[in-house]
Design an enzyme around this catalytic site. Structure first.
Site, mmCIF file in Angstrom:
data_model
loop_
_atom_site.group_PDB
_atom_site.id
_atom_site.type_symbol
_atom_site.label_atom_id
_atom_site.label_comp_id
_atom_site.label_asym_id
_atom_site.label_seq_id
_atom_site.Cartn_x
_atom_site.Cartn_y
_atom_site.Cartn_z
ATOM 1 N N ASP A 1 31.273 12.052 45.742
ATOM 2 C CA ASP A 1 31.164 13.263 46.681
ATOM 3 C C ASP A 1 32.016 12.717 47.899
ATOM 4 O O ASP A 1 32.902 11.624 48.110
ATOM 5 C CB ASP A 1 30.014 13.680 46.744
ATOM 6 C CG ASP A 1 29.158 12.972 47.850
ATOM 7 O OD1 ASP A 1 29.661 11.906 48.646
ATOM 8 O OD2 ASP A 1 28.024 13.395 48.333
ATOM 9 N N HIS A 2 32.128 13.760 48.883
ATOM 10 C CA HIS A 2 33.127 13.473 50.163
ATOM 11 C C HIS A 2 32.672 12.410 50.838
ATOM 12 O O HIS A 2 33.585 11.981 51.588
ATOM 13 C CB HIS A 2 33.412 14.868 50.994
ATOM 14 C CG HIS A 2 31.797 14.990 50.978
ATOM 15 N ND1 HIS A 2 30.814 15.695 50.221
ATOM 16 C CD2 HIS A 2 31.098 15.185 52.373
ATOM 17 C CE1 HIS A 2 29.820 16.291 50.903
ATOM 18 N NE2 HIS A 2 29.910 15.781 52.021
ATOM 19 N N CYS B 1 27.626 8.705 46.147
ATOM 20 C CA CYS B 1 27.383 9.621 47.258
ATOM 21 C C CYS B 1 26.907 9.146 48.442
ATOM 22 O O CYS B 1 27.066 7.755 48.734
ATOM 23 C CB CYS B 1 26.540 10.543 46.661
ATOM 24 S SG CYS B 1 24.827 10.445 46.573
ATOM 25 N N THR C 1 23.759 8.607 49.884
ATOM 26 C CA THR C 1 22.751 7.621 49.377
ATOM 27 C C THR C 1 22.810 6.996 47.977
ATOM 28 O O THR C 1 21.967 5.963 47.777
ATOM 29 C CB THR C 1 21.336 8.296 49.563
ATOM 30 O OG1 THR C 1 21.626 9.305 48.772
ATOM 31 C CG2 THR C 1 21.240 8.905 50.944
ATOM 32 N N GLY D 1 21.776 11.520 45.262
ATOM 33 C CA GLY D 1 21.831 12.774 44.426
ATOM 34 C C GLY D 1 22.623 12.912 43.153
ATOM 35 O O GLY D 1 22.388 13.265 42.255
ATOM 36 N N HIS E 1 17.454 -5.156 31.250
ATOM 37 C CA HIS E 1 16.275 -4.820 30.795
ATOM 38 C C HIS E 1 16.154 -3.068 30.466
ATOM 39 O O HIS E 1 15.506 -2.674 29.732
ATOM 40 C CB HIS E 1 15.159 -4.835 31.976
ATOM 41 C CG HIS E 1 14.670 -6.093 32.085
ATOM 42 N ND1 HIS E 1 13.488 -6.603 32.732
ATOM 43 C CD2 HIS E 1 14.860 -7.184 31.715
ATOM 44 C CE1 HIS E 1 13.334 -7.946 32.910
ATOM 45 N NE2 HIS E 1 14.302 -8.518 31.748
ATOM 46 N N ARG F 1 11.957 -6.643 23.293
ATOM 47 C CA ARG F 1 11.191 -5.906 23.745
ATOM 48 C C ARG F 1 11.586 -4.623 24.686
ATOM 49 O O ARG F 1 11.090 -3.650 24.798
ATOM 50 C CB ARG F 1 9.666 -6.758 24.530
ATOM 51 C CG ARG F 1 10.318 -7.309 25.853
ATOM 52 C CD ARG F 1 9.235 -8.095 26.472
ATOM 53 N NE ARG F 1 9.567 -8.435 27.810
ATOM 54 C CZ ARG F 1 10.304 -9.565 28.056
ATOM 55 N NH1 ARG F 1 10.843 -10.333 27.058
ATOM 56 N NH2 ARG F 1 10.638 -10.006 29.302
ATOM 57 N N HIS F 2 12.470 -4.786 25.477
ATOM 58 C CA HIS F 2 13.379 -4.057 26.337
ATOM 59 C C HIS F 2 13.921 -2.884 25.587
ATOM 60 O O HIS F 2 13.737 -1.812 25.912
ATOM 61 C CB HIS F 2 14.372 -4.730 27.263
ATOM 62 C CG HIS F 2 13.775 -5.848 28.030
ATOM 63 N ND1 HIS F 2 12.907 -5.855 28.824
ATOM 64 C CD2 HIS F 2 13.833 -7.190 27.687
ATOM 65 C CE1 HIS F 2 12.396 -7.108 29.488
ATOM 66 N NE2 HIS F 2 13.432 -7.690 28.789
HETATM 67 C C1 RB5 Z 1 26.088 14.658 51.480
HETATM 68 O O1 RB5 Z 1 25.746 15.076 52.993
HETATM 69 C C2 RB5 Z 1 24.918 13.753 50.871
HETATM 70 O O2 RB5 Z 1 23.783 14.741 50.984
HETATM 71 C C3 RB5 Z 1 25.129 13.184 49.546
HETATM 72 O O3 RB5 Z 1 26.423 12.368 49.834
HETATM 73 C C4 RB5 Z 1 24.116 12.476 49.138
HETATM 74 O O4 RB5 Z 1 23.347 11.673 49.974
HETATM 75 C C5 RB5 Z 1 22.933 13.267 48.375
HETATM 76 O O5 RB5 Z 1 22.182 12.589 47.816
#
Ligand code: RB5
Length: 149
Positions: free
Chosen positions: A7-8, A64, A66, A69, A97, A131-132
Protein backbone atom coordinates in the site's frame (compact mmCIF):
# COMPACT_ATOMS: atom_id res chain seq x y z
CA UNK A 1 7.96 -15.70 -10.29
CA UNK A 2 7.44 -13.74 -7.08
CA UNK A 3 4.30 -11.64 -6.55
CA UNK A 4 4.89 -8.36 -4.76
CA UNK A 5 2.44 -5.69 -3.64
CA UNK A 6 2.16 -2.89 -1.11
CA UNK A 7 0.00 0.00 0.00
CA UNK A 8 0.98 3.68 0.05
CA UNK A 9 3.01 3.31 3.27
CA UNK A 10 5.44 0.80 1.79
CA UNK A 11 6.28 1.98 -1.73
CA UNK A 12 9.90 2.73 -0.77
CA UNK A 13 10.31 -0.61 0.98
CA UNK A 14 8.84 -2.38 -2.05
CA UNK A 15 11.57 -0.81 -4.21
CA UNK A 16 14.21 -2.08 -1.78
CA UNK A 17 12.76 -5.60 -1.90
CA UNK A 18 12.59 -5.48 -5.68
CA UNK A 19 16.27 -4.52 -5.78
CA UNK A 20 16.95 -7.60 -3.66
CA UNK A 21 14.91 -9.78 -6.04
CA UNK A 22 16.95 -8.39 -8.95
CA UNK A 23 20.16 -9.16 -7.07
CA UNK A 24 18.91 -12.73 -6.44
CA UNK A 25 17.93 -13.10 -10.12
CA UNK A 26 14.35 -13.82 -9.10
CA UNK A 27 11.74 -12.51 -11.55
CA UNK A 28 8.78 -10.76 -9.97
CA UNK A 29 5.40 -9.34 -10.86
CA UNK A 30 4.56 -6.04 -9.18
CA UNK A 31 0.86 -5.64 -8.34
CA UNK A 32 1.20 -2.01 -7.12
CA UNK A 33 0.61 0.40 -5.61
CA UNK A 34 3.19 2.72 -7.08
CA UNK A 35 2.49 6.04 -5.40
CA UNK A 36 2.10 7.43 -1.92
CA UNK A 37 -1.53 8.35 -2.58
CA UNK A 38 -3.68 6.61 0.00
CA UNK A 39 -5.12 3.26 -1.12
CA UNK A 40 -6.92 0.34 0.51
CA UNK A 41 -4.37 -2.36 1.30
CA UNK A 42 -6.76 -5.36 0.87
CA UNK A 43 -7.03 -4.63 -2.86
CA UNK A 44 -3.28 -4.99 -3.39
CA UNK A 45 -2.85 -7.90 -1.01
CA UNK A 46 -5.63 -9.73 -2.86
CA UNK A 47 -3.98 -9.25 -6.25
CA UNK A 48 -0.70 -10.75 -5.06
CA UNK A 49 -2.44 -13.51 -3.11
CA UNK A 50 -4.57 -14.59 -6.07
CA UNK A 51 -1.45 -14.78 -8.24
CA UNK A 52 0.13 -17.12 -5.70
CA UNK A 53 -3.04 -19.17 -5.16
CA UNK A 54 -3.48 -19.66 -8.92
CA UNK A 55 0.10 -20.87 -9.34
CA UNK A 56 1.09 -17.94 -11.53
CA UNK A 57 3.54 -16.95 -8.80
CA UNK A 58 5.41 -19.37 -6.61
CA UNK A 59 5.59 -17.06 -3.59
CA UNK A 60 4.44 -13.57 -2.66
CA UNK A 61 5.58 -10.62 -0.58
CA UNK A 62 3.08 -8.04 0.68
CA UNK A 63 3.85 -4.84 2.54
CA UNK A 64 1.87 -2.24 4.45
CA UNK A 65 2.44 -0.05 7.49
CA UNK A 66 2.36 -2.84 10.06
CA UNK A 67 2.18 -5.84 7.73
CA UNK A 68 -0.98 -6.83 9.58
CA UNK A 69 -3.57 -5.60 7.11
CA UNK A 70 -1.98 -7.21 4.08
CA UNK A 71 -1.34 -10.48 5.94
CA UNK A 72 -4.92 -10.69 7.18
CA UNK A 73 -6.27 -9.97 3.70
CA UNK A 74 -3.92 -12.40 1.92
CA UNK A 75 -4.81 -15.16 4.38
CA UNK A 76 -8.47 -14.88 3.36
CA UNK A 77 -7.59 -16.17 -0.12
CA UNK A 78 -7.90 -19.94 -0.33
CA UNK A 79 -4.53 -21.66 -0.45
CA UNK A 80 -2.57 -18.80 1.09
CA UNK A 81 -0.39 -19.12 4.17
CA UNK A 82 0.91 -15.60 4.69
CA UNK A 83 3.43 -15.10 7.52
CA UNK A 84 3.84 -11.68 9.12
CA UNK A 85 7.53 -11.49 10.03
CA UNK A 86 9.58 -8.87 11.85
CA UNK A 87 12.56 -11.06 12.67
CA UNK A 88 14.82 -13.57 10.91
CA UNK A 89 13.97 -16.57 13.11
CA UNK A 90 10.24 -16.28 12.44
CA UNK A 91 10.95 -15.93 8.72
CA UNK A 92 13.02 -19.14 8.74
CA UNK A 93 10.39 -21.04 10.71
CA UNK A 94 7.60 -19.73 8.51
CA UNK A 95 9.15 -21.71 5.68
CA UNK A 96 10.57 -24.73 7.54
CA UNK A 97 7.56 -25.43 9.76
CA UNK A 98 4.58 -23.63 8.21
CA UNK A 99 5.41 -23.79 4.50
CA UNK A 100 4.32 -20.16 4.21
CA UNK A 101 3.81 -19.15 0.60
CA UNK A 102 3.56 -15.43 1.32
CA UNK A 103 5.54 -13.06 3.50
CA UNK A 104 4.12 -9.88 5.01
CA UNK A 105 6.21 -7.10 6.54
CA UNK A 106 5.50 -3.69 8.05
CA UNK A 107 7.30 -0.70 6.57
CA UNK A 108 6.53 1.34 9.69
CA UNK A 109 7.85 -1.40 11.94
CA UNK A 110 11.17 -2.60 10.52
CA UNK A 111 13.91 -0.93 8.51
CA UNK A 112 14.89 -1.84 4.96
CA UNK A 113 18.02 -3.82 5.84
CA UNK A 114 16.18 -6.12 8.24
CA UNK A 115 13.31 -6.43 5.77
CA UNK A 116 15.70 -7.49 3.01
CA UNK A 117 17.37 -10.04 5.29
CA UNK A 118 13.98 -11.46 6.25
CA UNK A 119 12.91 -11.62 2.59
CA UNK A 120 16.13 -13.39 1.60
CA UNK A 121 15.62 -16.02 4.32
CA UNK A 122 11.98 -16.47 3.34
CA UNK A 123 12.92 -16.94 -0.31
CA UNK A 124 15.79 -19.39 0.27
CA UNK A 125 14.52 -21.64 3.07
CA UNK A 126 12.84 -24.95 2.23
CA UNK A 127 9.87 -26.57 3.95
CA UNK A 128 11.05 -29.32 6.32
CA UNK A 129 8.04 -31.61 5.67
CA UNK A 130 7.60 -34.63 7.99
CA UNK A 131 5.45 -33.87 11.02
CA UNK A 132 5.15 -30.29 9.85
CA UNK A 133 3.38 -31.42 6.69
CA UNK A 134 0.63 -33.03 8.79
CA UNK A 135 0.16 -29.78 10.71
CA UNK A 136 0.08 -27.64 7.59
CA UNK A 137 -2.50 -30.07 6.14
CA UNK A 138 -4.57 -29.46 9.29
CA UNK A 139 -4.45 -25.71 8.71
CA UNK A 140 -5.65 -26.20 5.17
CA UNK A 141 -8.43 -28.54 6.38
CA UNK A 142 -9.71 -25.66 8.53
CA UNK A 143 -9.89 -23.61 5.36
CA UNK A 144 -12.16 -26.30 3.89
CA UNK A 145 -14.50 -25.87 6.87
CA UNK A 146 -13.47 -29.14 8.53
CA UNK A 147 -13.28 -29.54 12.30
CA UNK A 148 -10.03 -31.01 13.60
CA UNK A 149 -10.24 -34.09 15.89
C1 RB5 B 1 -2.46 2.60 6.46
O1 RB5 B 1 -2.62 3.76 7.20
C2 RB5 B 1 -2.28 1.43 7.40
O2 RB5 B 1 -3.45 1.19 8.10
C3 RB5 B 1 -1.83 0.20 6.64
O3 RB5 B 1 -0.65 0.46 5.97
C4 RB5 B 1 -1.58 -1.04 7.46
O4 RB5 B 1 -0.69 -0.79 8.51
C5 RB5 B 1 -2.78 -1.78 7.88
O5 RB5 B 1 -2.72 -2.83 8.52
Amino acid sequence: MIAIACDHTAVELKKEIEALLDEMNLPYRDFGTDSTASVDYPVFAERAARAVASGECEKGIVLCGTGLGVSLAANKVRGIRCALCGDCFTAEMSRQHNNANMLAMGARVIGPELAKRIARIFLTTDFAGGRHARRVDMIMALEEGKTLQ
